[in-house]
Design a protein around this motif. Structure first.
Motif, PDB file in Angstrom:
ATOM      1  N   ASP A  11       0.846  -1.191   0.000  1.00  0.00           N
ATOM      2  CA  ASP A  11       0.000   0.000   0.000  1.00  0.00           C
ATOM      3  C   ASP A  11       0.883   1.243   0.000  1.00  0.00           C
ATOM      4  OD1 ASP A  11      -2.172  -1.681   0.267  1.00  0.00           O
ATOM      5  OD2 ASP A  11      -2.779  -0.960   2.253  1.00  0.00           O
ATOM      6  N   ASP A  22      -8.400  -2.181   1.042  1.00  0.00           N
ATOM      7  CA  ASP A  22      -9.315  -3.269   1.418  1.00  0.00           C
ATOM      8  C   ASP A  22      -8.838  -4.038   2.648  1.00  0.00           C
ATOM      9  OD1 ASP A  22      -7.216  -4.556   0.119  1.00  0.00           O
ATOM     10  OD2 ASP A  22      -8.501  -6.010  -0.900  1.00  0.00           O
ATOM     11  N   GLY A  23      -7.567  -3.882   3.015  1.00  0.00           N
ATOM     12  CA  GLY A  23      -7.098  -4.484   4.264  1.00  0.00           C
ATOM     13  C   GLY A  23      -7.868  -3.954   5.463  1.00  0.00           C
ATOM     14  N   ASP A  79      -3.203   0.663  -3.569  1.00  0.00           N
ATOM     15  CA  ASP A  79      -2.995  -0.693  -3.045  1.00  0.00           C
ATOM     16  C   ASP A  79      -2.427  -1.534  -4.191  1.00  0.00           C
ATOM     17  OD1 ASP A  79      -3.284  -3.337  -2.275  1.00  0.00           O
ATOM     18  OD2 ASP A  79      -5.338  -3.125  -1.574  1.00  0.00           O
ATOM     19  N   ASP A 139      -4.250  -8.337   5.577  1.00  0.00           N
ATOM     20  CA  ASP A 139      -3.670  -7.670   4.408  1.00  0.00           C
ATOM     21  C   ASP A 139      -3.046  -6.353   4.879  1.00  0.00           C
ATOM     22  OD1 ASP A 139      -3.039  -7.017   1.799  1.00  0.00           O
ATOM     23  OD2 ASP A 139      -5.119  -6.838   1.116  1.00  0.00           O
TER      24      ASP A 139
HETATM   25 CA    CA Z   1      -4.994  -5.004  -0.397  1.00  0.00          CA
END
Ligand code: CA
Length: 246
Positions: free
Chosen positions: A24, A193-194, A39, A232
């Motif tokens: 990221d 999205d982590g 990302d 993540d």
């Molecule tokens: Ca990710």
């Protein structure tokens, strides 16, 4: 709000509890009004290169000099980042197939201006409500649109990270653009999205509603994402809007 908004912001990124590299990248610059989350994806640390090129291209094109970033340049800058990543991947076989999401927000005296590709999200918290102002370019989002998955099912789905659009994977890319007005007390969140896979939106809203400043709020979001599994890389950019002179 007619006067130039007073912005307070923080950007934090954490590798998470499972990955060994953080792919990221993020950027927060209240003077220019430019905020970015990217990302990256791709083996051999290529994802790191892709997300870094995205952030560098945007800061260079939009926030290089005095004054606020120009919203009219937002989509062209994202398209330029796409070309640079795509070219770099072609020229360096070890980085073949690399790509990245990008979610970029400009806040100026006319309002907010969003440009994005991929599934890193932008939220606006206003009047006690959390509004998702970006739309994921992902397979699970398409299933949500067709009524086949609920948003919560999509969040927990094993294929939740499968993208339908990314920067760098093709010569051309379609950028989603959206604009809106600003109000005193608005809070924006840009997140990879982590974070959004780990935390339900109800909890994100509660954290953004707290009295803390952006730094502490970003810390709490990351902390709770790690507590929830940290599967993540996890990135949060939090922006508070105050009236000029307020
Ligand atoms: Ca990710």
């Amino acid at each position: 709000m007619n006067a130039t908004p007073d912005l307070d912001a923080a950007a934090l990124s954490h590798v998470g509890r499972v990955r060994t590299e953080n792919e990221d990248a993020c950027h927060a610059d209240p003077p220019s009004g430019l905020f970015v989350v990217a990302d990256g994806m791709g083996g051999h640390a290529a994802g790191e290169v892709a997300s870094r090129i995205a952030v560098e291209t945007l800061t260079e094109a939009l926030a290089d000099g005095p004054g606020t970033a120009s919203p009219g340049e937002l989509a062209p800058a994202i398209e330029e980042a796409n070309r640079r990543i795509h070219r770099d991947a072609r020229e360096n076989p070890s980085r073949s197939g690399m790509g990245t999401t990008v979610t970029a927000l400009i806040v100026d005296d006319a309002g907010w201006h969003l440009g994005h590709v991929g599934d890193s999200r932008a939220y606006l918290r206003r009047d006690g409500e959390l509004l998702r102002i970006s739309k994921d370019h992902s397979w699970v989002q398409e299933q949500v649109d067709r009524g086949k998955l609920s948003r919560e099912e999509a969040r927990l789905h094993p294929a939740s990270s499968m993208l339908t659009r990314a920067l760098g994977t093709a010569r051309d890319v379609e950028v989603d653009r959206r604009d809106g007005d600003l109000r005193e007390g608005d809070v924006f969140l840009l997140a990879s999205d982590g974070l959004t896979d780990m935390l339900p939106e109800d909890r994100v809203e509660e954290i953004l509603a707290g009295e803390d400043g952006p730094e502490e709020t970003a810390r709490r979001l990351i902390h709770e994402s790690l507590e929830a599994g940290g599967r993540d890389n996890t990135t949060a950019v939090v922006i508070h809007v105050r009236p000029a002179g307020g």
